[in-house]
Design an enzyme around this catalytic site. Structure first.
Site, PDB file in Angstrom:
ATOM      1  N   ASN A   1     -86.872  -7.060  -6.826  1.00  0.00           N
ATOM      2  CA  ASN A   1     -85.883  -6.153  -6.203  1.00  0.00           C
ATOM      3  C   ASN A   1     -85.796  -4.838  -6.987  1.00  0.00           C
ATOM      4  O   ASN A   1     -85.657  -4.852  -8.209  1.00  0.00           O
ATOM      5  CB  ASN A   1     -84.494  -6.799  -6.208  1.00  0.00           C
ATOM      6  N   ILE A   2     -85.848  -3.737  -6.244  1.00  0.00           N
ATOM      7  CA  ILE A   2     -85.836  -2.399  -6.869  1.00  0.00           C
ATOM      8  C   ILE A   2     -84.542  -1.691  -6.475  1.00  0.00           C
ATOM      9  O   ILE A   2     -84.013  -1.907  -5.379  1.00  0.00           O
ATOM     10  CB  ILE A   2     -87.029  -1.560  -6.350  1.00  0.00           C
TER      11      ILE A   2
ATOM     12  N   TYR B   1     -91.506  -9.718   7.965  1.00  0.00           N
ATOM     13  CA  TYR B   1     -91.918  -8.827   6.860  1.00  0.00           C
ATOM     14  C   TYR B   1     -92.931  -9.538   5.961  1.00  0.00           C
ATOM     15  O   TYR B   1     -93.953  -8.965   5.576  1.00  0.00           O
ATOM     16  CB  TYR B   1     -90.652  -8.471   6.086  1.00  0.00           C
TER      17      TYR B   1
HETATM   18  P1  NAP Z   1     -87.669   3.300   1.343  1.00  0.00           P
HETATM   19  O1  NAP Z   1     -86.799   3.942   0.329  1.00  0.00           O
HETATM   20  O2  NAP Z   1     -87.026   2.670   2.541  1.00  0.00           O
HETATM   21  O3  NAP Z   1     -88.718   4.393   1.838  1.00  0.00           O
HETATM   22  C1  NAP Z   1     -89.587   4.113   2.896  1.00  0.00           C
HETATM   23  C2  NAP Z   1     -90.536   5.271   3.028  1.00  0.00           C
HETATM   24  O4  NAP Z   1     -91.462   4.982   4.096  1.00  0.00           O
HETATM   25  C3  NAP Z   1     -89.849   6.592   3.383  1.00  0.00           C
HETATM   26  O5  NAP Z   1     -90.512   7.633   2.710  1.00  0.00           O
HETATM   27  C4  NAP Z   1     -90.084   6.700   4.901  1.00  0.00           C
HETATM   28  O6  NAP Z   1     -90.104   8.028   5.357  1.00  0.00           O
HETATM   29  C5  NAP Z   1     -91.475   6.077   4.995  1.00  0.00           C
HETATM   30  N1  NAP Z   1     -91.772   5.562   6.338  1.00  0.00           N
HETATM   31  C6  NAP Z   1     -91.116   4.566   7.002  1.00  0.00           C
HETATM   32  N2  NAP Z   1     -91.663   4.389   8.224  1.00  0.00           N
HETATM   33  C7  NAP Z   1     -92.693   5.279   8.319  1.00  0.00           C
HETATM   34  C8  NAP Z   1     -93.647   5.571   9.339  1.00  0.00           C
HETATM   35  N3  NAP Z   1     -93.647   4.903  10.510  1.00  0.00           N
HETATM   36  N4  NAP Z   1     -94.541   6.553   9.105  1.00  0.00           N
HETATM   37  C9  NAP Z   1     -94.554   7.230   7.942  1.00  0.00           C
HETATM   38  N5  NAP Z   1     -93.698   6.987   6.924  1.00  0.00           N
HETATM   39  C10 NAP Z   1     -92.768   6.021   7.119  1.00  0.00           C
HETATM   40  O7  NAP Z   1     -88.615   2.191   0.698  1.00  0.00           O
HETATM   41  P2  NAP Z   1     -88.789   1.789  -0.848  1.00  0.00           P
HETATM   42  O8  NAP Z   1     -87.634   0.925  -1.205  1.00  0.00           O
HETATM   43  O9  NAP Z   1     -89.120   2.999  -1.639  1.00  0.00           O
HETATM   44  O10 NAP Z   1     -90.062   0.811  -0.767  1.00  0.00           O
HETATM   45  C11 NAP Z   1     -91.375   1.235  -1.120  1.00  0.00           C
HETATM   46  C12 NAP Z   1     -92.324   0.042  -1.002  1.00  0.00           C
HETATM   47  O11 NAP Z   1     -91.937  -0.990  -1.909  1.00  0.00           O
HETATM   48  C13 NAP Z   1     -92.364  -0.584   0.391  1.00  0.00           C
HETATM   49  O12 NAP Z   1     -93.691  -0.886   0.733  1.00  0.00           O
HETATM   50  C14 NAP Z   1     -91.535  -1.848   0.234  1.00  0.00           C
HETATM   51  O13 NAP Z   1     -91.950  -2.846   1.164  1.00  0.00           O
HETATM   52  C15 NAP Z   1     -91.791  -2.234  -1.198  1.00  0.00           C
HETATM   53  N6  NAP Z   1     -90.724  -3.005  -1.857  1.00  0.00           N
HETATM   54  C16 NAP Z   1     -89.441  -2.516  -1.911  1.00  0.00           C
HETATM   55  C17 NAP Z   1     -88.449  -3.264  -2.551  1.00  0.00           C
HETATM   56  C18 NAP Z   1     -87.018  -2.770  -2.698  1.00  0.00           C
HETATM   57  O14 NAP Z   1     -86.191  -3.507  -3.287  1.00  0.00           O
HETATM   58  N7  NAP Z   1     -86.678  -1.582  -2.214  1.00  0.00           N
HETATM   59  C19 NAP Z   1     -88.773  -4.507  -3.143  1.00  0.00           C
HETATM   60  C20 NAP Z   1     -90.085  -4.960  -3.067  1.00  0.00           C
HETATM   61  C21 NAP Z   1     -91.052  -4.198  -2.425  1.00  0.00           C
HETATM   62  P3  NAP Z   1     -88.704   8.802   5.741  1.00  0.00           P
HETATM   63  O15 NAP Z   1     -88.008   9.090   4.432  1.00  0.00           O
HETATM   64  O16 NAP Z   1     -89.144  10.024   6.425  1.00  0.00           O
HETATM   65  O17 NAP Z   1     -87.949   7.838   6.618  1.00  0.00           O
HETATM   66  P1  GDP Z   2     -83.215 -10.219  -0.902  1.00  0.00           P
HETATM   67  O1  GDP Z   2     -83.207 -10.085  -2.396  1.00  0.00           O
HETATM   68  O2  GDP Z   2     -84.576 -10.042  -0.312  1.00  0.00           O
HETATM   69  O3  GDP Z   2     -82.556 -11.490  -0.446  1.00  0.00           O
HETATM   70  O4  GDP Z   2     -82.390  -9.014  -0.251  1.00  0.00           O
HETATM   71  P2  GDP Z   2     -81.046  -8.244  -0.578  1.00  0.00           P
HETATM   72  O5  GDP Z   2     -81.308  -7.124  -1.497  1.00  0.00           O
HETATM   73  O6  GDP Z   2     -80.490  -7.898   0.765  1.00  0.00           O
HETATM   74  O7  GDP Z   2     -80.066  -9.256  -1.353  1.00  0.00           O
HETATM   75  C1  GDP Z   2     -79.461 -10.301  -0.645  1.00  0.00           C
HETATM   76  C2  GDP Z   2     -78.501 -11.108  -1.512  1.00  0.00           C
HETATM   77  O8  GDP Z   2     -77.379 -10.290  -1.920  1.00  0.00           O
HETATM   78  C3  GDP Z   2     -77.915 -12.261  -0.706  1.00  0.00           C
HETATM   79  O9  GDP Z   2     -77.583 -13.325  -1.594  1.00  0.00           O
HETATM   80  C4  GDP Z   2     -76.650 -11.636  -0.118  1.00  0.00           C
HETATM   81  O10 GDP Z   2     -75.686 -12.621   0.263  1.00  0.00           O
HETATM   82  C5  GDP Z   2     -76.166 -10.804  -1.322  1.00  0.00           C
HETATM   83  N1  GDP Z   2     -75.291  -9.670  -0.973  1.00  0.00           N
HETATM   84  C6  GDP Z   2     -74.004  -9.501  -1.395  1.00  0.00           C
HETATM   85  N2  GDP Z   2     -73.483  -8.369  -0.917  1.00  0.00           N
HETATM   86  C7  GDP Z   2     -74.485  -7.759  -0.202  1.00  0.00           C
HETATM   87  C8  GDP Z   2     -74.563  -6.510   0.486  1.00  0.00           C
HETATM   88  O11 GDP Z   2     -73.617  -5.725   0.578  1.00  0.00           O
HETATM   89  N3  GDP Z   2     -75.772  -6.204   1.071  1.00  0.00           N
HETATM   90  C9  GDP Z   2     -76.858  -7.047   1.012  1.00  0.00           C
HETATM   91  N4  GDP Z   2     -78.019  -6.678   1.569  1.00  0.00           N
HETATM   92  N5  GDP Z   2     -76.803  -8.245   0.366  1.00  0.00           N
HETATM   93  C10 GDP Z   2     -75.636  -8.593  -0.244  1.00  0.00           C
END
Ligand code: NAP
Ligand code: GDP
Length: 315
Positions: free
Chosen positions: A166-167, A137
């Site tokens: 983290n979101i 990733y």
């Molecule tokens: P998410 O809830 O998993 O949503 C992913 C989205 O991408 C969904 O709308 C999914 O569509 C779409 N998607 C996945 N594969 C696809 C494909 N092959 N073609 C078209 N659409 C596709 O993700 P998120 O958490 O909102 O993340 C948004 C962005 O923030 C991402 O770029 C992620 O890397 C970044 N980010 C997230 C976090 C976090 O903690 N969540 C942290 C840092 C950065 P469907 O709903 O149809 O599956």
């Molecule tokens: P990261 O922030 O990119 O490392 O990703 P995660 O959101 O998966 O957070 C991972 C951290 O949360 C690690 O320290 C895991 O050991 C801890 N953790 C505790 N319980 C959970 C769980 O149920 N799911 C995940 N994904 N992580 C967990």
């Protein structure tokens, strides 16, 4: 001509939060389109072309990605690399061809070098290998930053990226096996309360994270797409003082869920990176007054959303 904002990944955690903010604070002359994978597979170039031909966007917020927590990243490095590389390459090239005025893509603080000094800032992105747990990733995402500068230099494109911490929030991926820690803990605590079983936190609970409520990122994304014009990335995060341990956040889930049972730590599970403390100093130079939702308030909102929407939640 009015502005057409196309949001890839518009059905996900961040996309649905942006939709909520756009619906709340509608701006005249802006048309917004929120895509899901049902509108086309962005890994496939012809699907991507068809989407751009159909909507003719002037601005693109590129959220679509293969996204997962620590454990999914450890098990599927090939898929995390390849799927993200394909989606990002197709979207960037379509933005160039269609003369999109602005493209905002998303990186993550987990792609920074593993061995580093703290706090991490935007200048340190390529200064060493990422943590081995998510290198697929991480390298795919780092290339977005490299290519933003290349597209600016060679074609004059206005492409940039946001680096969020983290979101979490409503409409997250609550899969216990594949999701991130907060949605995973919420789902596990829900089951523990329902079935009268122990609530298990994976790892030691000591790692530290800066968690951001999805609505905060949505509001700040709108500022980036409208007003931040540089190919250099910008960290969007709560401050260093808001960093909490996994144990702290698990206890916030216990409180919000009103769970009274036993809490255990499974230390056979990985901890991942100990911390990735990021500086939001650059953001604060532009947005000194943005007030972030507190972790207690945000976790309560996410728990309430999950409990109220259990049947349709992604899990
Ligand atoms: P998410 O809830 O998993 O949503 C992913 C989205 O991408 C969904 O709308 C999914 O569509 C779409 N998607 C996945 N594969 C696809 C494909 N092959 N073609 C078209 N659409 C596709 O993700 P998120 O958490 O909102 O993340 C948004 C962005 O923030 C991402 O770029 C992620 O890397 C970044 N980010 C997230 C976090 C976090 O903690 N969540 C942290 C840092 C950065 P469907 O709903 O149809 O599956
Ligand atoms: P990261 O922030 O990119 O490392 O990703 P995660 O959101 O998966 O957070 C991972 C951290 O949360 C690690 O320290 C895991 O050991 C801890 N953790 C505790 N319980 C959970 C769980 O149920 N799911 C995940 N994904 N992580 C967990």
């Amino acid at each position: 001509m009015s502005a057409v904002y196309l949001v890839t990944g518009g059905s996900g955690l961040v996309g649905s939060a942006i939709k909520q903010v756009v619906d709340r604070d509608a701006v005249e002359g802006e048309k917004w389109i929120f895509l899901s994978s049902k509108d086309g597979d962005l890994k496939i170039r012809s699907d991507c072309d068809a989407i751009f031909d159909k909507h003719k966007p002037t601005h693109v917020i590129h959220l679509a990605a293969k996204v997962g927590g620590l454990f999914a990243n450890m098990q599927q490095k090939v898929e995390f690399y390849r799927e993200n590389i394909m989606m990002n390459d197709n979207v960037m090239e379509c933005c160039r061809i269609h003369k999109v005025q602005k493209l905002v893509s998303y990186l993550s603080t987990c792609i920074f070098p593993d061995k580093t000094t703290y706090p991490i800032d935007e200048t340190m992105l390529h200064a060493g290998p990422p943590h081995p747990s998510n290198e697929g990733y991480a390298y795919a995402k780092r290339m977005v930053d490299t290519m933003n500068r290349a597209y600016a230099e060679e074609y004059g494109c206005n492409f940039t990226s946001i680096i969020p911490t983290n979101i979490y929030g409503p409409r997250d991926n609550f899969s216990i096996q594949n999701g991130h820690v907060i949605p995973g803990l919420i789902h596990k605590c829900f089951i523990a309360k329902r079935d009268n079983t122990p609530f298990t936190i994976w790892g030691s609970g000591t790692p530290l994270r800066q968690f951001m409520y999805s609505e905060d990122l949505a509001e700040l994304t709108l500022w980036v797409v409208r007003e931040y014009h540089s190919p250099e990335p910008i960290i969007i995060s709560v401050g260093e003082e808001a960093e909490v341990s996994i144990k702290d956040v698990a206890m916030a889930v216990v409180k919000a869920m009103d769970f009274k049972g036993e809490v255990v730590f499974d230390t056979s599970k990985a901890d991942g990176q100990f911390k990735k403390t990021a500086s939001n100093a650059k953001l604060r130079t532009f947005k000194p007054d943005h007030k972030f939702v507190s972790i207690e308030e945000g976790v309560k909102k996410a728990v309430d959303w999950f409990v109220d929407n259990y049947d349709e939640a992604r899990k």
